[in-house]
Design an enzyme around this catalytic site. Structure first.
Site, PDB file in Angstrom:
ATOM      1  N   LYS A  57       0.847  -1.209   0.000  1.00  8.16           N
ATOM      2  CA  LYS A  57       0.000   0.000   0.000  1.00  8.16           C
ATOM      3  C   LYS A  57       0.874   1.248   0.000  1.00  8.16           C
ATOM      4  O   LYS A  57       2.073   1.172   0.289  1.00  8.16           O
ATOM      5  CB  LYS A  57      -0.925  -0.026   1.224  1.00  8.16           C
ATOM      6  CG  LYS A  57      -0.191  -0.011   2.569  1.00  8.16           C
ATOM      7  CD  LYS A  57      -1.135  -0.363   3.717  1.00  8.16           C
ATOM      8  CE  LYS A  57      -0.382  -0.341   5.033  1.00  8.16           C
ATOM      9  NZ  LYS A  57      -1.169  -0.964   6.124  1.00  8.16           N
ATOM     10  N   ARG A 158     -10.289  -0.233  14.801  1.00 17.60           N
ATOM     11  CA  ARG A 158     -10.293   0.365  13.466  1.00 17.60           C
ATOM     12  C   ARG A 158     -11.354  -0.399  12.683  1.00 17.60           C
ATOM     13  O   ARG A 158     -12.460  -0.561  13.172  1.00 17.60           O
ATOM     14  CB  ARG A 158      -8.878   0.301  12.863  1.00 17.60           C
ATOM     15  CG  ARG A 158      -8.611   1.318  11.779  1.00 17.60           C
ATOM     16  CD  ARG A 158      -7.131   1.428  11.396  1.00 17.60           C
ATOM     17  NE  ARG A 158      -6.576   0.211  10.792  1.00 17.60           N
ATOM     18  CZ  ARG A 158      -5.345   0.112  10.301  1.00 17.60           C
ATOM     19  NH1 ARG A 158      -4.532   1.153  10.340  1.00 17.60           N
ATOM     20  NH2 ARG A 158      -4.913  -1.015   9.777  1.00 17.60           N
ATOM     21  N   TYR A 287      15.700  30.447   4.871  1.00 10.31           N
ATOM     22  CA  TYR A 287      14.556  31.177   5.425  1.00 10.31           C
ATOM     23  C   TYR A 287      14.682  31.337   6.938  1.00 10.31           C
ATOM     24  O   TYR A 287      14.996  30.374   7.645  1.00 10.31           O
ATOM     25  CB  TYR A 287      13.257  30.432   5.127  1.00 10.31           C
ATOM     26  CG  TYR A 287      12.884  30.385   3.674  1.00 10.31           C
ATOM     27  CD1 TYR A 287      12.716  31.560   2.933  1.00 10.31           C
ATOM     28  CD2 TYR A 287      12.698  29.174   3.028  1.00 10.31           C
ATOM     29  CE1 TYR A 287      12.365  31.513   1.589  1.00 10.31           C
ATOM     30  CE2 TYR A 287      12.344  29.117   1.688  1.00 10.31           C
ATOM     31  CZ  TYR A 287      12.184  30.287   0.977  1.00 10.31           C
ATOM     32  OH  TYR A 287      11.841  30.241  -0.342  1.00 10.31           O
ATOM     33  N   MET A 335      11.590  23.936   0.143  1.00  7.90           N
ATOM     34  CA  MET A 335      10.720  23.004  -0.579  1.00  7.90           C
ATOM     35  C   MET A 335      11.500  22.083  -1.522  1.00  7.90           C
ATOM     36  O   MET A 335      11.220  20.886  -1.609  1.00  7.90           O
ATOM     37  CB  MET A 335       9.665  23.781  -1.373  1.00  7.90           C
ATOM     38  CG  MET A 335       8.556  22.901  -1.918  1.00  7.90           C
ATOM     39  SD  MET A 335       7.307  23.810  -2.829  1.00  7.90           S
ATOM     40  CE  MET A 335       6.411  24.626  -1.527  1.00  7.90           C
TER      41      MET A 335
HETATM   42  C1  LIG Z   1      -0.359  -1.912   6.738  1.00 12.24           C
HETATM   43  C2  LIG Z   1      -0.906  -3.201   7.265  1.00 12.24           C
HETATM   44  C3  LIG Z   1      -0.067  -4.303   7.479  1.00 12.24           C
HETATM   45  C4  LIG Z   1       1.440  -4.241   7.344  1.00 12.24           C
HETATM   46  O1  LIG Z   1       2.000  -3.618   8.488  1.00 12.24           O
HETATM   47  P1  LIG Z   1       3.578  -3.572   8.759  1.00 12.24           P
HETATM   48  O2  LIG Z   1       3.673  -3.142  10.171  1.00 12.24           O
HETATM   49  O3  LIG Z   1       4.171  -2.560   7.838  1.00 12.24           O
HETATM   50  O4  LIG Z   1       4.106  -4.935   8.522  1.00 12.24           O
HETATM   51  C5  LIG Z   1      -0.669  -5.496   7.834  1.00 12.24           C
HETATM   52  N1  LIG Z   1      -2.017  -5.594   8.002  1.00 12.24           N
HETATM   53  C6  LIG Z   1      -2.845  -4.529   7.831  1.00 12.24           C
HETATM   54  C7  LIG Z   1      -4.300  -4.698   8.037  1.00 12.24           C
HETATM   55  C8  LIG Z   1      -2.317  -3.302   7.474  1.00 12.24           C
HETATM   56  O5  LIG Z   1      -3.131  -2.256   7.323  1.00 12.24           O
END
Ligand SMILES: *Cc1c(COP(=O)(O)O)cnc(C)c1O
Length: 395
Positions: A57, A158, A287, A335
């Site tokens: 992701k 969650r 800056y 930036m």
């Molecule tokens: C992002 C995520 C993971 C991976 O987590 P890491 O700590 O980076 O290994 C696993 N399961 C879910 C549901 C996640 O959202």
């Protein structure tokens, strides 16, 4: 492809190709060998029947989703995890055929159509969401059932249905047309903590949920619970699959987990010196003049800034690597550019490579070093590199 050692050749700047080095003022190098190594180390750590999901992701935590996914699959991962539908489509469009689980929530007709069309596998976290899926697929007259993954909340608060309702939830989904339960899973909130008490309680709740489902006579093909930290911390949490993000990228979720398996950081962040000058004692830099030269200094401008993923809060607090030496960054990070003090490095030339994250000689700077200074986690640092910088795969 970029050469990794152009610093000395670039130093003879009369001959250097101006276009080449302006187009590469800064870039991210993805070490595909390190990536394969990490996946293989993880694979060897798991029981043969335990599947490895590479979580890609957020554009593979800033590393580039397609390249990472392809390399991870070659190295022994068999599943991919993404957060959103577009992230899944991106992998399919690149020709990747491995099963893809969407870890985030999906609800809309457009999302459900795309999931069916691209053969993505959604997370179902509530009875309401299950009904939306089933009804939408009915309206679409979708012929075969789609595989779905049931999410239980065992303490993360969650996504997911409370573990105490696991039995009735799973039974409802099981009876719906168009949906096939491919797995039941949950997510741990404290797996990176040396204190394992909350994780143990979440595990107990997960087992209780599984028992409820079993008691109803429903067979679940796959159960999974572990992220990187849980994978490294306790093999009892592996079940049928582990969902590993951070460790694939070569970082440890916590210092106490470093003794488990060997991992190599995959990302290197490089930028070039774009200008060098001498400044007099008392001269303010950048800056706000947050840095005032205490003496005459040699200053180099580096072509990378906070829009590229170098957090501005590291201003005056970070070091970079130049010719294998640690060199202090000075003044506010801007930036697109930042300044470094090169007084201790003789005759620095425009075009020389500065390493922000990665290795030069004996020196190494990691996302953990930045995270510690910023009171955040390495995950967030890595995700900062998903925007502007070109990525280069190196072997
Ligand atoms: C992002 C995520 C993971 C991976 O987590 P890491 O700590 O980076 O290994 C696993 N399961 C879910 C549901 C996640 O959202």
């Amino acid at each position: 492809m970029l050469s990794r050692k152009p610093a000395s050749s670039m130093a003879s700047h009369q001959h250097c190709d101006t276009y080449a080095w302006f187009s590469q003022r800064a870039w991210v190098e993805i070490d595909l060998e390190a990536l394969s190594y990490n996946v293989q180390q993880l694979r060897q750590f798991l029981a043969p029947h335990t599947q490895l999901m590479a979580v890609v992701k957020a554009d593979a935590y800033g590393h580039g989703a397609v390249t990472v996914a392809q390399t991870a699959l070659q190295g022994g991962a068999s599943w991919l995890g993404v957060a959103t539908v577009p992230e899944g489509i991106q992998l399919r469009e690149a020709g990747i055929e491995a099963p893809i689980l969407i870890l985030g929530a999906t609800h809309t007709v457009e999302q459900i159509q795309a999931i069916a069309q691209w053969q993505l596998q959604p997370t179902i976290g509530s009875p309401k969401q299950a009904l939306i899926f089933s009804n939408t697929l009915e309206t679409m007259q979708h012929d075969s059932p789609i595989p779905v993954h049931i999410k239980l909340d065992t303490g993360m608060s969650r996504l997911g249905t409370n573990w105490q309702q696991a039995g009735e939830f799973v039974q409802l989904v099981d009876r719906l047309p168009h949906l096939d339960i491919a797995s039941v899973y949950s997510h741990l909130a404290t797996a990176d903590s040396p204190d394992t008490s909350i994780m143990a309680e979440q595990h107990r709740r997960f087992k209780e949920a599984i028992a409820q489902i079993k008691a109803l006579g429903i067979k679940i093909p796959s159960l999974h619970l572990a992220n990187s930290a849980a994978t490294l911390a306790d093999k009892r949490l592996h079940y049928d699959m582990v969902r590993v993000g951070l460790a694939v990228y070569g970082l440890y979720p916590a210092p106490h987990l470093q003794k488990t398996i060997s991992l190599k950081p995959v990302i290197q962040v490089q930028a070039r010196v774009t200008h060098v000058k001498t400044i007099a004692a008392g001269t303010g830099v950048s800056y706000g003049h947050q840095f005032i030269a205490p003496r005459e200094m040699r200053l180099a401008v580096v072509g990378i800034g906070y829009a590229d993923g170098v957090p501005r809060n590291l201003s005056n607090q970070m070091q970079v690597l130049l010719r294998g030496q640690r060199v202090p960054q000075i003044g506010a990070i801007t930036m697109d550019q930042l300044m470094i003090d090169v007084s201790a490095v003789p005759d620095v030339q425009e075009g020389e490579i500065v390493t922000l994250l990665g290795e030069q000689g004996q020196e190494r700077i990691t996302a953990d070093d930045w995270a510690e200074k910023l009171n955040t986690i390495s995950w967030e640092i890595l995700c900062g590199f998903k925007h502007r910088l070109p990525r280069v795969g190196v072997m």
